[in-house]
Design an enzyme around this catalytic site. Structure first.
Site, PDB file in Angstrom:
ATOM      1  N   ASP A 166     -11.064   1.696 -13.477  1.00 19.73           N
ATOM      2  CA  ASP A 166     -10.157   2.317 -12.515  1.00 19.73           C
ATOM      3  C   ASP A 166      -8.710   1.892 -12.728  1.00 19.73           C
ATOM      4  O   ASP A 166      -7.932   1.780 -11.780  1.00 19.73           O
ATOM      5  CB  ASP A 166     -10.603   1.975 -11.066  1.00 19.73           C
ATOM      6  N   HIS A 175     -12.178   9.653 -13.679  1.00 21.13           N
ATOM      7  CA  HIS A 175     -10.782   9.683 -14.118  1.00 21.13           C
ATOM      8  C   HIS A 175     -10.006  10.656 -13.235  1.00 21.13           C
ATOM      9  O   HIS A 175     -10.313  11.835 -13.195  1.00 21.13           O
ATOM     10  CB  HIS A 175     -10.690  10.101 -15.591  1.00 21.13           C
TER      11      HIS A 175
HETATM   12  P1  IMP Z   1     -23.443   1.651 -13.885  1.00 23.02           P
HETATM   13  O1  IMP Z   1     -22.489   1.961 -14.970  1.00 23.02           O
HETATM   14  O2  IMP Z   1     -23.594   2.772 -12.877  1.00 23.02           O
HETATM   15  O3  IMP Z   1     -24.764   1.161 -14.395  1.00 23.02           O
HETATM   16  O4  IMP Z   1     -22.830   0.422 -13.034  1.00 23.02           O
HETATM   17  C1  IMP Z   1     -22.723  -0.887 -13.583  1.00 23.02           C
HETATM   18  C2  IMP Z   1     -21.479  -1.596 -13.043  1.00 23.02           C
HETATM   19  O5  IMP Z   1     -20.334  -1.017 -13.633  1.00 23.02           O
HETATM   20  C3  IMP Z   1     -21.295  -1.464 -11.524  1.00 23.02           C
HETATM   21  O6  IMP Z   1     -20.680  -2.642 -11.053  1.00 23.02           O
HETATM   22  C4  IMP Z   1     -20.321  -0.305 -11.414  1.00 23.02           C
HETATM   23  O7  IMP Z   1     -19.590  -0.350 -10.204  1.00 23.02           O
HETATM   24  C5  IMP Z   1     -19.444  -0.547 -12.624  1.00 23.02           C
HETATM   25  N1  IMP Z   1     -18.811   0.681 -13.146  1.00 23.02           N
HETATM   26  C6  IMP Z   1     -19.369   1.596 -13.934  1.00 23.02           C
HETATM   27  N2  IMP Z   1     -18.475   2.544 -14.264  1.00 23.02           N
HETATM   28  C7  IMP Z   1     -17.324   2.200 -13.692  1.00 23.02           C
HETATM   29  C8  IMP Z   1     -16.007   2.769 -13.683  1.00 23.02           C
HETATM   30  O8  IMP Z   1     -15.717   3.804 -14.315  1.00 23.02           O
HETATM   31  N3  IMP Z   1     -15.074   2.110 -12.962  1.00 23.02           N
HETATM   32  C9  IMP Z   1     -15.349   0.956 -12.288  1.00 23.02           C
HETATM   33  N4  IMP Z   1     -16.551   0.383 -12.285  1.00 23.02           N
HETATM   34  C10 IMP Z   1     -17.534   0.999 -12.970  1.00 23.02           C
END
Ligand code: IMP
Length: 470
Positions: free
Chosen positions: A45, A73
């Site tokens: 982010d 995004h």
């Molecule tokens: P997952 O990618 O849904 O398996 O989540 C794994 C970890 O990565 C969690 O803590 C999510 O909040 C974080 N996460 C995944 N994608 C993003 C992103 O695009 N921005 C911020 N955090 C992310």
């Protein structure tokens, strides 16, 4: 789509930062470029969408190489805000090709929704989008498994301690797990092929996932018939967009086209180099580019690292500079720090330059984009973490890419004067308040890298870009 007025603030092309208060003499690795990578240097982010959007004008093809619909995004163009999850941000420009590489896990239903939503706003991206036949499909049952696993880890189904990751529940982990497990995995090329073998694959995946869901105590079960119907629809909608993107990208380079690689998620969430196990399931750093696209490692000429002027994190995991107080709350409210994908409030804290120096090293960053500087306006003083104190009392300026090690560190801060006054969108770097210039200089000297872009608001026009990036 025209870009708004962009201010240059005096980083010359030799890489010497020459602005009035810039850090003179910093040796930059910025060189004339063809192919660029944009990568988030923190926990996500950071505002990558905006930077990719700005740089797209100088490239021909924008390429995603990792992650899936967990990414969010946000790009603001005039009155319009676009929240993209799977489609590369370059889609907002006419004539730009967008490629979803083999390293991405694709939820075809979400992808079609995104294309439809863009179309309803006058952007027809369908013919400019190419999807790798080797990208893996995220099934509904992957999303069920993601949720069931999180519930299980949270202790609601018998586990004693909350061990959940705080995932986005978009099925990312289970889809990548199937990719590595192999037998139940389905790729976009299979979707295009259809036929009996696809039916067999879907039935196998559903059977296996039903066992896994039952063993996690979940009452949910995938419905193979519904999935088959979905696949027929997806194949109609997306079939002709699914190609061998590896050859497509190599052909593009042979035709002198410039590629822009858009990292999703962020470096500290990289499955190999992030704060494991509180990470996502792909290589989000630039190290993911070769494997996730089929392009040799030497393809990228310039790496732009995107860094917020402070730090945020969503989901669980260590965060040394987290502020669980009124300052953190103020950053959250001023920065609108709520997830684009899940709407969850983000954890907020001071900038951690130990972490950013590590991710710059890992990704081979040439130039930094400092985003959301406007959020720090009005603080009497600002703090920056430059080293950690370890449990044995010693200090280190090295990051600890491991959740247990990192949870034990205490941040050591430098305190710098804050700044205030009106935010003048038409200013250059040299016109910023003293405190803001001092803050940027401090970041450059600590990282040993130039700041090539400064963002002071969500609009394209609220951006100062150095000569070496335009
Ligand atoms: P997952 O990618 O849904 O398996 O989540 C794994 C970890 O990565 C969690 O803590 C999510 O909040 C974080 N996460 C995944 N994608 C993003 C992103 O695009 N921005 C911020 N955090 C992310």
């Amino acid at each position: 789509m025209p870009l708004g007025p962009i201010q240059s603030f005096g980083v010359d092309f030799q890489g010497r930062v020459a602005g009035a208060d810039g850090l003179t003499g910093t040796k930059s690795r910025v060189e004339p470029r063809m192919h660029t990578a944009v990568v988030g240097l923190q926990w996500g982010d950071e505002g990558k969408g905006k930077v990719v959007d700005l740089l797209t004008a100088q490239h021909d093809v924008v390429v995603r190489y990792n992650g899936g619909a967990n990414a969010g995004h946000t790009v603001v163009v005039g009155e319009d805000t676009y929240a993209l999850h799977l489609i590369p941000s370059g889609i907002l420009y006419p004539d730009i090709e967008c490629v979803i590489g083999n390293g991405v896990v694709v939820d075809p239903g979400k992808l079609i929704e995104e294309l439809d939503s863009l179309r309803s706003r006058g952007i027809d991206g369908q013919q400019r989008l190419f999807i790798s036949d080797r990208a893996h499909v995220v099934l509904d049952s992957h999303k069920m498994l993601d949720g069931a696993l999180e519930e299980f880890l949270a202790g609601r189904s018998g586990s004693k301690k909350n061990r959940s990751i705080g995932t986005t529940r978009r099925g990312i982990g289970p889809a990548y797990a199937d990719k590595v497990h192999r037998s139940a995995a389905i790729r976009m090329g299979d979707l295009k092929r259809g036929g009996d073998s696809l039916r067999d694959q879907i039935e196998l995946a559903c059977e296996l996932h039903a066992h896994q869901l039952a063993s996690l105590g979940s009452p949910e079960r995938p419905d193979p018939k519904r999935i088959l119907d979905d696949f027929a629809h997806w194949s109609d909608q997306l079939g002709e967009r699914i190609i061998d993107t590896t050859y497509h990208l190599h052909d593009a380079i042979a035709q002198d086209k410039k590629l822009l690689f858009e990292g999703a998620n962020a470096c500290l969430l990289d499955v190999d180099h992030g704060t494991y196990p509180f990470v996502t399931s792909s290589n989000c750093s630039t190290l993911g580019i070769p494997a996730g696209t089929g392009m040799p490692g030497r393809t990228v000429d310039t790496v732009i690292g995107i860094m917020k002027a402070y730090a945020t994190r969503v989901g669980a995991g260590p965060f040394p500079t987290e502020l669980d107080d009124a300052v953190g709350e103020r950053i959250r409210e001023r920065g609108h720090e709520y997830g684009t994908t899940t709407g969850r409030p983000r954890r907020c804290g001071w900038l951690d330059l130990v972490a950013v120096r590590y991710t710059c090293m890992l990704c081979g960053v040439d130039s930094i984009a400092c985003m959301l500087l406007d959020v720090l306006w009005g603080f009497e003083e600002v703090r920056v973490c430059t080293s950690y104190r370890l449990p044995d009392g010693s200090t280190t300026d090295r990051f600890l890419p491991d959740s247990i090690g990192l949870s034990g560190v205490e941040p050591i801060y430098e305190t710098l004067p804050g700044w205030d006054g009106p935010i003048n969108e038409d200013c250059g770097r040299e016109d910023l308040p003293d405190g803001a210039r001092g803050y940027l200089d401090f970041i450059e000297s600590t990282l040993g890298l130039p700041i090539g872009l400064i963002s002071i608001g969500p609009e394209r026009t609220q951006t100062m870009v150095a000569d070496h990036l335009v």
